[in-house]
Motif scaffolding. Sequence first.
Motif, PDB file in Angstrom:
ATOM      1  N   PRO A 169      -0.254   1.672  -4.711  1.00 45.90           N
ATOM      2  CA  PRO A 169      -0.107   0.624  -3.694  1.00 45.90           C
ATOM      3  C   PRO A 169      -0.458   1.212  -2.319  1.00 45.90           C
ATOM      4  CG  PRO A 169       1.930   0.984  -4.973  1.00 45.90           C
ATOM      5  CD  PRO A 169       1.041   2.162  -5.173  1.00 45.90           C
ATOM      6  N   VAL A 170      -1.545   0.743  -1.736  1.00 44.04           N
ATOM      7  CA  VAL A 170      -2.009   1.301  -0.458  1.00 44.04           C
ATOM      8  C   VAL A 170      -2.324   0.183   0.535  1.00 44.04           C
ATOM      9  CG1 VAL A 170      -2.824   3.512  -1.359  1.00 44.04           C
ATOM     10  CG2 VAL A 170      -4.353   1.555  -1.477  1.00 44.04           C
ATOM     11  N   ALA A 171      -1.530  -0.885   0.463  1.00 48.01           N
ATOM     12  CA  ALA A 171      -1.804  -2.058   1.302  1.00 48.01           C
ATOM     13  C   ALA A 171      -0.789  -2.224   2.431  1.00 48.01           C
ATOM     14  CB  ALA A 171      -1.839  -3.311   0.427  1.00 48.01           C
ATOM     15  N   GLY A 172       0.079  -1.233   2.629  1.00 48.75           N
ATOM     16  CA  GLY A 172       1.095  -1.340   3.689  1.00 48.75           C
ATOM     17  C   GLY A 172       0.450  -1.317   5.073  1.00 48.75           C
ATOM     18  N   LEU A 173       1.192  -1.738   6.072  1.00 46.45           N
ATOM     19  CA  LEU A 173       0.649  -1.805   7.440  1.00 46.45           C
ATOM     20  C   LEU A 173       0.637  -0.432   8.118  1.00 46.45           C
ATOM     21  CD1 LEU A 173       2.358  -5.103   8.668  1.00 46.45           C
ATOM     22  CD2 LEU A 173       0.025  -4.803   7.794  1.00 46.45           C
ATOM     23  N   GLY A 174       1.463   0.480   7.652  1.00 47.54           N
ATOM     24  CA  GLY A 174       1.498   1.823   8.235  1.00 47.54           C
ATOM     25  C   GLY A 174       1.878   1.800   9.702  1.00 47.54           C
ATOM     26  N   THR A 175       2.860   0.987  10.061  1.00 49.00           N
ATOM     27  CA  THR A 175       3.172   0.784  11.487  1.00 49.00           C
ATOM     28  C   THR A 175       3.676   2.056  12.172  1.00 49.00           C
ATOM     29  OG1 THR A 175       5.361   0.012  10.847  1.00 49.00           O
ATOM     30  CG2 THR A 175       3.713  -1.673  11.281  1.00 49.00           C
TER      31      THR A 175
ATOM     32  N   LEU B  99       3.604  -8.055   1.627  1.00 48.13           N
ATOM     33  CA  LEU B  99       4.905  -8.663   1.272  1.00 48.13           C
ATOM     34  C   LEU B  99       5.814  -7.675   0.545  1.00 48.13           C
ATOM     35  CD1 LEU B  99       3.783 -12.245   0.137  1.00 48.13           C
ATOM     36  CD2 LEU B  99       4.846 -11.562   2.300  1.00 48.13           C
ATOM     37  N   GLY B 100       5.556  -6.393   0.730  1.00 44.90           N
ATOM     38  CA  GLY B 100       6.451  -5.396   0.166  1.00 44.90           C
ATOM     39  C   GLY B 100       5.857  -4.667  -1.028  1.00 44.90           C
ATOM     40  N   LEU B 101       6.473  -3.519  -1.327  1.00 46.40           N
ATOM     41  CA  LEU B 101       5.992  -2.671  -2.425  1.00 46.40           C
ATOM     42  C   LEU B 101       6.043  -3.411  -3.763  1.00 46.40           C
ATOM     43  CD1 LEU B 101       5.189   0.031  -3.685  1.00 46.40           C
ATOM     44  CD2 LEU B 101       7.594   0.703  -3.620  1.00 46.40           C
TER      45      LEU B 101
HETATM   46  P1  UTP Z   1       6.044   1.898   3.378  1.00 42.10           P
HETATM   47  O1  UTP Z   1       7.420   1.461   3.132  1.00 42.10           O
HETATM   48  O2  UTP Z   1       5.861   3.302   3.818  1.00 42.10           O
HETATM   49  O3  UTP Z   1       5.398   0.892   4.405  1.00 42.10           O
HETATM   50  O4  UTP Z   1       5.224   1.647   2.051  1.00 42.10           O
HETATM   51  P2  UTP Z   1       4.036   0.983   5.211  1.00 42.10           P
HETATM   52  O5  UTP Z   1       3.662  -0.376   5.634  1.00 42.10           O
HETATM   53  O6  UTP Z   1       2.992   1.714   4.406  1.00 42.10           O
HETATM   54  O7  UTP Z   1       4.365   1.894   6.481  1.00 42.10           O
HETATM   55  P3  UTP Z   1       5.293   1.621   7.775  1.00 42.10           P
HETATM   56  O8  UTP Z   1       6.716   1.682   7.276  1.00 42.10           O
HETATM   57  O9  UTP Z   1       4.923   0.285   8.358  1.00 42.10           O
HETATM   58  O10 UTP Z   1       4.938   2.756   8.680  1.00 42.10           O
HETATM   59  C1  UTP Z   1       5.315   2.498   0.927  1.00 42.10           C
HETATM   60  C2  UTP Z   1       4.066   2.339   0.091  1.00 42.10           C
HETATM   61  O11 UTP Z   1       3.927   0.991  -0.353  1.00 42.10           O
HETATM   62  C3  UTP Z   1       2.678   0.461   0.059  1.00 42.10           C
HETATM   63  C4  UTP Z   1       2.244   1.310   1.248  1.00 42.10           C
HETATM   64  O12 UTP Z   1       0.842   1.277   1.418  1.00 42.10           O
HETATM   65  C5  UTP Z   1       2.791   2.687   0.852  1.00 42.10           C
HETATM   66  O13 UTP Z   1       1.924   3.354  -0.067  1.00 42.10           O
HETATM   67  N1  UTP Z   1       2.866  -0.966   0.412  1.00 42.10           N
HETATM   68  C6  UTP Z   1       3.922  -1.362   1.180  1.00 42.10           C
HETATM   69  C7  UTP Z   1       1.954  -1.908  -0.041  1.00 42.10           C
HETATM   70  O14 UTP Z   1       0.974  -1.565  -0.744  1.00 42.10           O
HETATM   71  N2  UTP Z   1       2.140  -3.212   0.293  1.00 42.10           N
HETATM   72  C8  UTP Z   1       3.195  -3.635   1.042  1.00 42.10           C
HETATM   73  O15 UTP Z   1       3.310  -4.860   1.294  1.00 42.10           O
HETATM   74  C9  UTP Z   1       4.104  -2.673   1.506  1.00 42.10           C
END
Ligand code: UTP
Length: 293
Positions: free
Chosen positions: A9-15, A108-110
């Motif tokens: 899962p690599v779709a997080g925002l990485g804020t 929308l979350g992991l």
């Molecule tokens: P994180 O909880 O670290 O969130 O996600 P994030 O968005 O990547 O980073 P911050 O907290 O905003 O800095 C843990 C993993 O889950 C993936 C992220 O890409 C990361 O590998 N993830 C998270 C998704 O693929 N989709 C989501 O909606 C949320």
Amino acid sequence: MAIRKAIFPVAGLGTRFLPATKSIPKEMMPVVDKPLVQYAVEEAKNAGIEEFIFVVSANKDAIVKHFGVSASLERALQDAGKSSLVASIRDCQLETSATHFIIQEHALGLGHAIWCARHLIDSEPFAVILPDDLVLSAIPCLKQMVSVHGEQGGNLLAVMDVHRQHTGRYGILIPGKVHNRLIEVKGLVEKPKPLEAPSQLAIIGRYILQPQVLNQLGIQQRDVNGEIQLTDAMASLLGETTFYGFRFEGKRYDCGDKVGFLEANMAYALAREELQEDVAAAVLRVAHSIEST
Ligand code: UTP
């Protein structure tokens, strides 16, 4: 049953890494000279994974490109006589027939990200690797887990002890019986406050899951932030299917956090023979310069 597929899962925002992650996915940030997501893929390959499923956001084509063929770069390196570099970029390529990119439209979350990949998982257990967790160990973490899963079955969650003040960052176990590195899971609590945490055993970004988890994710309620949490879905399945925590061997670095990311860079550089001496000297120089200010 063999574990053949892994979801990344690599779709997080990485804020936490903005503005760096404004246009570059967090998982493309390098530790020494390789992006986080490449460490994850190498760990998966080492554990025998044959199919690689990336859940990406709509603007993450950097990840797609990283694992594809780069003919013009290869030609330029070849012309410059840099054949070892050609080999290093070819090493990152994944067979297109074994690689899938699924788009998660909204973060929308992991749990939701994993659910987005459900069509590619049949009735077999699968691995999940979060590339922002790096584990430095003699035997790669997922390989340790695949081997234990081969004997034990069920669902397996990589766990480690964390400081009580940090329980609010993790899914935390209510532990049952302990057998060597395996801990029976009696309950799971997502991000409990330190005083409410049932233990200090935290889940990190390595899982081997049974396909029932995907069905549960499909009906899982959103949490207070509107996200679908993997921990909540797993907690709902307790009693129906078995979950174990696995205390892996190795040191985990949280590369989703600034300090963890910098620490990982130092640790991975120091673990490389050709860099060790110079990096150790650089770390000391920085430490001395801080002391003398
Ligand atoms: P994180 O909880 O670290 O969130 O996600 P994030 O968005 O990547 O980073 P911050 O907290 O905003 O800095 C843990 C993993 O889950 C993936 C992220 O890409 C990361 O590998 N993830 C998270 C998704 O693929 N989709 C989501 O909606 C949320």
